[in-house]
Scaffold this active site. Structure first.
Site, PDB file in Angstrom:
ATOM      1  N   SER A 158       0.846  -1.192   0.000  1.00 49.94           N
ATOM      2  CA  SER A 158       0.000   0.000   0.000  1.00 49.94           C
ATOM      3  C   SER A 158       0.878   1.237   0.000  1.00 49.94           C
ATOM      4  O   SER A 158       2.010   1.199   0.476  1.00 49.94           O
ATOM      5  CB  SER A 158      -0.889   0.017   1.245  1.00 49.94           C
ATOM      6  OG  SER A 158      -1.452   1.302   1.411  1.00 49.94           O
ATOM      7  N   TYR A 171      -0.926  -0.057  10.731  1.00 48.57           N
ATOM      8  CA  TYR A 171      -1.253  -0.442   9.352  1.00 48.57           C
ATOM      9  C   TYR A 171      -0.100  -0.030   8.432  1.00 48.57           C
ATOM     10  O   TYR A 171       0.394  -0.827   7.626  1.00 48.57           O
ATOM     11  CB  TYR A 171      -2.562   0.211   8.878  1.00 48.57           C
ATOM     12  CG  TYR A 171      -2.907  -0.178   7.454  1.00 48.57           C
ATOM     13  CD1 TYR A 171      -3.355  -1.468   7.170  1.00 48.57           C
ATOM     14  CD2 TYR A 171      -2.738   0.713   6.393  1.00 48.57           C
ATOM     15  CE1 TYR A 171      -3.626  -1.857   5.868  1.00 48.57           C
ATOM     16  CE2 TYR A 171      -3.008   0.334   5.084  1.00 48.57           C
ATOM     17  CZ  TYR A 171      -3.450  -0.947   4.830  1.00 48.57           C
ATOM     18  OH  TYR A 171      -3.708  -1.330   3.538  1.00 48.57           O
TER      19      TYR A 171
END
Ligand code: FAD
Lengths: 269, 487
Positions: A158, A171
């Protein structure tokens, strides 16, 4: 257990598995396949005639996907927390496919954390799924691909791994860890003709994005999971190392990476 | 596979991999078990039985063909058992775990003034693999095979029983398991005699030869005095030049010949530089070789080597390290990738006929002629002199071997196998033999013709006694042995 047919009558021994062609793979595993980019990748591959084992926790969603794709998809329920099950399951997948040329790790979770929340349980769970599961699965693929001197590994990371943003510290950490791991594998396996491709999505229409919207974040300019899947396969087949999807995020990332820390502290991104 | 669900504190390490012959022309996926002790070897047999799969024994995977390629789902790989259990620097006797490599052995004993009696052209084989194949070196004519240097071993049978074998105890098993290609049981411990050396160098002389006859005459004239003899042959040359090549004739140094043995006996003295010409990384050299890996390229390289050999032959003898002389090819990492790195593309086979002394010249000339005629010329040809030994399935004859490296091109693969079949007929009719560490083409009916009948029958009986359920097998077993063992 699959046994090769006996060919001892003719003394020419079993030859190599059929050549894995450089670009078009024929056997793939996608972990994290029930929704989002994982599901879109399975559909895209199946539509090109690639045989795919699709794995995810939700059996019903997977079976629905397999039905949509016709005969090319084998659906297997698996929770990536179950690291110990991976070696045997990986072997089973490869045997059922009859080989492996492409491995995709697309499983990932992003748990909402409040601005002042430091919840170790939630954080460790993200690490388990996004990093632990990735390592457990990709190590198996790496061992196989190294010994057969061919194959492509794709990891869905990501843009969140580029900088330590305040929103969801762990995250981002999981994605930074994944980037590092995939880069190291790429360097380890390069001499064996094995390619490792890191995909860094920006905004893609997935459940994760929908839940971010539900939290009240305004998100524009997202591309569809199908469009993302096409870009991902193109990048993997082009043997690209790290690719932002959609492409315009390359620029965004370049900017974000270069903001000095003193300023970054004050920014609300 | 159920193997993995049998979890516990002491599970055998395992990994699912692609397992292939060294020449890359044969292979399949399998789960590889890597035991760390004799107890774990026994556990592997039990695991295989429970999983309903046969087990293929494997060392370093340096056999060119299918000698250590699995026929079914499981492989037992002994490379984790790589401890030197003991070395007596007075007698030169080494006690080794089966997975110790030739590399580890020489690096351990050379600083103490010893060198293995028999080594192969690569140092990566394990002693288990070396013993199972009964390997020979460039000194086979003088000292025999590695079996002749073996004093004792433990063999772990599929039943879990461990049998100690030497020339007195279980002598049958001793002579059958050496050269038995892992068909009877798994070596668990190996005791070897090594030899004293007084220098880390050997003295090498190059002798250029204009044809096969000249080469053979040189070997015959020098085999009583030389320690090592090996010939390289340019297989592209035809007519009068057929069999032209270069001999390397090497002698061990005597005590006192080397003014500073303490320096030459170090491992550092044996290593070649990491870069070629000081700048080009060795790990990438295969990419250059790949550019020449076609008939025209290899014809030029062989011709150039012959010319270089003529110059070398005119020069003085020179000193070379033991490792440099014995394992030169190892210093170009993965040179075989020049034959195609990507799986399924190409690869190579080695075809190595062993032919009795009296007929060798004619058989080899005919072989070279047929290769050229068929348009499948070996890219490398290596010539050695052998002698007979007492191991049941031995390849060694009182004669010669000629190792021929053929490129496997998918488009010409069938034609290559056909050519080899014809050559095999020629060799067997002439009383020759084959060596399964190299082979990928000989069939069961051929094996039954070139190995002595009484030994075959005795071997089959031992196989049935040691492994009544045929738990151990590999592709080689299926290809060249099963038919007549079962019969
Ligand atoms: C570049 C090159 C040069 C070579 N030069 C020579 C040479 O000069 N002379 C020569 O003789 N050979 C030579 N060889 C062949 C090589 O020495 C043999 O194939 C040797 O057997 C390889 O040993 P390995 O440990 O790699 O065993 P593998 O190839 O893995 O196995 C060889 C055999 O040993 C059996 N085996 C393995 N482990 C055990 C065990 N624990 N118990 C019982 N059986 C077992 C296997 O089943 C198999 O049949 C060469 C090979 C190469 C690649």
């Amino acid at each position: 257990m699959a046994h090769a047919t006996d060919a001892h009558a003719a003394h020419e021994p079993a030859t190599q598995p059929e050549p894995a062609r450089r670009v078009r793979e024929r056997h793939a595993i996608v972990v994290g396949a029930s929704s989002g980019m994982g599901a879109a990748l399975v559909e895209q591959l199946a539509s090109e005639g690639v045989r795919v084992v699709a794995l995810a926790r939700r059996k019903d969603a997977l079976e629905e996907l397999a039905r949509r794709c016709g005969g090319n998809v084998i659906a297997l329920a698996h929770d990536v927390h179950d690291f110990d099950a991976v070696p045997a399951l990986f072997e089973r997948c490869v045997r059922e496919l009859g080989g492996l040329d492409l491995f995709v790790y697309a499983a990932g979770i992003m748990t909402e954390v409040g601005a002042h929340e430091f919840d170790t349980r939630k954080d460790l769970d993200m690490l388990a799924v996004n990093v632990g599961g990735a390592v457990a699965w990709t190590n198996e693929a790496a061992k196989l691909f190294r010994t057969q001197r061919s194959g492509t590994i794709v990891g869905i990371s990501s843009i969140a791994g580029e900088r330590g943003r305040k929103g969801n510290p762990v995250y981002g950490t999981t994605k930074a860890a994944l980037n590092h791991y995939l880069e190291a594998l790429r360097n380890r396996l390069a001499d064996y003709g094995v390619h490792v491709c890191t995909i860094k999505p920006g905004f893609v229409e997935t459940a994760m994005l929908a839940s971010a919207r539900a939290q009240g974040r305004s998100i524009q300019g997202a591309i569809s999971a199908q469009a993302a899947a096409r870009s991902i396969l193109k990048a993997a087949r082009g043997r690209r190392n790290e690719v932002f999807v959609p492409f315009k995020w390359t620029l965004v990332a370049a900017v974000i990476r270069n903001i000095p820390s003193v300023l970054f502290k004050g920014l609300n991104i | 596979m159920e193997i993995l669900s049998l979890r516990g504190p002491r599970t055998v390490e395992s990994s699912f991999e692609y397992i292939e012959g060294w020449g890359m022309a044969v292979g399949r996926h399998a789960r590889v078990l890597r035991p760390r002790s004799v107890e774990e070897i026994v556990q592997c047999f039990a695991l295989a039985r429970a999983a309903g799969s046969t087990l293929t024994l494997r060392g370093g995977g340096n056999s060119y063909g299918d000698a250590s390629c699995p026929a079914q789902d499981l492989v037992l790989d002994v490379t984790r058992m790589d401890r030197v259990l003991g070395f007596d620097a007075r007698t030169g006797i080494a006690t080794l775990e089966p997975g110790v490599t030739i590399e580890k052995l020489w690096k351990t004993i050379l600083p103490l003034g010893f060198w293995p009696r028999v080594v192969s052209g690569t140092m990566f084989p394990t002693l288990a693999g070396a013993l199972a194949a009964n390997i020979h070196g460039k000194n086979n004519f003088a000292v025999g095979t590695i079996g002749d240097a073996c004093l004792e071993f433990d063999l772990v049978l599929p039943s879990g029983e461990v049998r100690t074998c030497n020339r007195e105890r279980n002598a049958d098993l001793f002579h059958a398991a050496i050269g038995g290609f892992g068909m009877l049981g798994c070596f668990g411990r190996i005791v070897l005699q090594t030899k004293r050396v007084h220098s880390g160098n050997v003295r090498v002389r190059g002798e250029s030869t204009r044809d096969l006859r000249e080469m053979m005459a040189y070997f015959e004239a020098h085999k009583a005095t030389s320690d090592y003899l090996v010939g390289w042959v340019d297989c592209f040359a035809g007519g009068d030049a057929c069999g032209r090549g270069l001999i390397h004739d090497a002698h061990n140094l005597h005590e006192g010949d080397d003014p500073s043995p303490e320096r030459s006996l170090t491992v550092a003295h044996q290593e070649l530089p990491a870069n070629i010409l000081g700048l080009f990384p060795k790990s990438q050299v295969w990419r250059i070789l790949e550019l020449f890996n076609h008939d025209l390229g290899m014809r030029s390289i062989n011709a150039a080597k012959y010319v270089a050999g003529r110059l070398e032959g005119m020069g003085e003898p020179y000193l070379q390290s033991h490792a440099g002389f014995s394992f030169l090819l190892d210093y170009v990492p993965n040179w075989k990738w020049a034959y195609g790195r990507a799986r399924g593309e190409r690869g190579l086979i080695q075809y190595q006929p062993f032919v009795p002394q009296a007929v060798a010249h004619d058989v080899y000339s005919e072989i070279l002629a047929r290769c050229r005629h068929a348009g499948q010329v070996p890219y490398l040809g290596v010539f050695k002199r052998h002698r007979e030994d007492s191991f049941w399935l031995t390849h060694a004859v009182d004669g010669w071997s000629f190792a021929l490296d053929f490129k496997v091109d998918p488009a010409r693969r069938a034609a290559l196998w056909k050519l080899c079949d014809e050559l095999t007929e020629l060799v067997i009719s002439a009383g020759g033999r084959f060596y399964f560490a190299k082979d990928l083409v000989v069939g069961a009916e051929d094996t039954a013709r070139f190995l002595p009948q009484d030994r075959l029958a005795a071997f089959a009986a031992l196989k049935r006694a040691c492994d009544p359920q045929t738990l151990i097998e590999g592709q080689l077993y299926r290809r060249a042995f099963r038919d007549w063992i079962a019969a």
